[in-house]
Motif scaffolding. Structure first.
Motif, PDB file in Angstrom:
ATOM      1  N   GLY A 168      52.008  72.045   8.662  1.00 15.15           N
ATOM      2  CA  GLY A 168      50.892  71.229   9.146  1.00 15.15           C
ATOM      3  C   GLY A 168      49.566  71.534   8.472  1.00 15.15           C
ATOM      4  N   SER A 209      57.598  61.726   7.821  1.00 11.79           N
ATOM      5  CA  SER A 209      57.305  62.533   8.999  1.00 11.79           C
ATOM      6  C   SER A 209      58.136  63.812   9.006  1.00 11.79           C
ATOM      7  N   GLN A 234      60.591  66.808  17.960  1.00 14.74           N
ATOM      8  CA  GLN A 234      59.193  66.409  18.146  1.00 14.74           C
ATOM      9  C   GLN A 234      58.529  66.165  16.812  1.00 14.74           C
ATOM     10  N   MET A 252      56.008  66.702  14.306  1.00 12.72           N
ATOM     11  CA  MET A 252      55.022  67.755  14.049  1.00 12.72           C
ATOM     12  C   MET A 252      54.186  67.443  12.819  1.00 12.72           C
ATOM     13  N   THR A 253      54.244  66.221  12.318  1.00 19.42           N
ATOM     14  CA  THR A 253      53.524  65.876  11.099  1.00 19.42           C
ATOM     15  C   THR A 253      52.029  66.191  11.266  1.00 19.42           C
ATOM     16  N   LYS A 301      50.686  68.882  12.301  1.00 12.18           N
ATOM     17  CA  LYS A 301      50.367  69.804  13.408  1.00 12.18           C
ATOM     18  C   LYS A 301      50.654  71.246  13.007  1.00 12.18           C
ATOM     19  N   ARG A 302      49.715  72.119  13.304  1.00  4.38           N
ATOM     20  CA  ARG A 302      49.866  73.532  12.907  1.00  4.38           C
ATOM     21  C   ARG A 302      50.524  74.384  13.979  1.00  4.38           C
ATOM     22  N   SER A 338      53.591  75.470  14.391  1.00  3.75           N
ATOM     23  CA  SER A 338      54.929  75.205  14.904  1.00  3.75           C
ATOM     24  C   SER A 338      56.015  75.987  14.177  1.00  3.75           C
TER      25      SER A 338
END
Ligand SMILES: Nc1ncnc2c1ncn2[C@@H]1O[C@H](COP(=O)(O)OP(=O)(O)OP(=O)(O)O)[C@@H](O)[C@H]1O
Ligand SMILES: [Mg+2]
Length: 248
Positions: free
Chosen positions: A51, A59, A65, A67-68, A70-71, A73
């Protein structure tokens, strides 16, 4: 936990396409390696999964989920061990847990022992060799709560002997604390020795040009590298790698 689906991901820098519709899946508990030449976009792919970068297209789905972009993870181990020099081995190992408010000191101590670092719990990173630092960094990654561990050429700075030791050690500790691992390297021996599956990347731009299932039984020992079955598989893999490098 730890299933990853990379869905048609593309990324360009300054109008130059580096990753071109990358698509693959990693299953729970699997050890998958991305094999590609230097500059093909392997670290870029990891930054997308973590992310830190956002793809133009596609994606990144982790455990179902999206998580594109998003940090936080994934557990990410970079090429250099990146230990905090003012923290002891034990404190470094527990960093990922602390950030999530969960501490398992007993487990951390047990893993430090298993890593052959018993007695170094209170040592500072400055007192460790390169291979020892990488062990600490890997234990930290294993103890982090994230379900997917991404390792970006973690052994490329080590000499051949230390690297071979690290390979066997990594597999033994991985079989004890089974997690999903996505590993990146440009080294065919390393990819074949460690992985369940190898994805071969082309370059300029990178595409997944081949998926290669590694048939060797586990546990694997380093004399496997000298066996005929290994050399045969390496020849097969090399032909795909060569094709990837000739791409465009
Ligand atoms: N932030 C950035 N801005 C511009 N170009 C970048 C950026 N990050 C990477 N690149 C370019 O993207 C390409 C892929 O880089 P990347 O670091 O992902 O390759 P790599 O496969 O990890 O290489 P290596 O094996 O040497 O680590 C390179 O041409 C690089 O110059
Ligand atoms: Mg890289």
């Amino acid at each position: 936990m730890g299933t990853l689906w990379i869905n048609e991901v593309s990324k360009s820098f300054q109008g130059r396409k580096v990753l071109d519709h990358i698509q693959f899946q990693v299953n729970e508990g699997e050890f998958v390696t991305i094999l590609g030449p230097s500059g093909s976009g392997k670290s870029t792919l990891f930054q997308l999964i973590g992310g830190l970068l956002v793809p133009e297209e596609g994606s990144i789905i982790l455990d179902g989920q999206d998580m594109t972009g998003k940090r936080g993870s994934i557990s990410y181990m970079p090429q250099q061990p990146a230990l905090l020099p003012w923290r002891t081995v034990l404190q470094n190992v527990m960093l990922g847990q602390e950030l999530r408010g969960k501490k398992e000191e007993e487990k951390a101590r047990e893993m430090i022992q298993k890593a052959g670092l018993g007695g170094y719990e209170d040592a500072l990173p400055g007192a460790l060799s390169g291979g020892m630092k990488q062990r600490v960094a890997f234990i930290r990654a294993l103890l982090s709560p994230q379900s997917l561990i991404c390792l970006d050429e973690p052994f490329s700075a080590l000499d051949d002997f230390t690297r071979e030791d690290m390979h066997e050690w990594l597999l033994s500790i991985w079989s004890n604390y089974r997690r999903t691992i996505l590993f990146v390297t440009h080294n065919m021996d390393e990819a074949l020795f460690l992985s369940d599956r190898i994805l071969v990347l082309s370059t300029n731009p990178a595409r997944v040009i081949h998926q290669f299932v590694v048939p060797f039984a586990r546990p694997r020992m380093h004399n496997l590298l000298l066996s005929n079955e290994f050399l045969e598989k390496k020849r097969e893999l090399a032909s795909f790698v060569k094709r990837g490098n000739q791409h465009e």
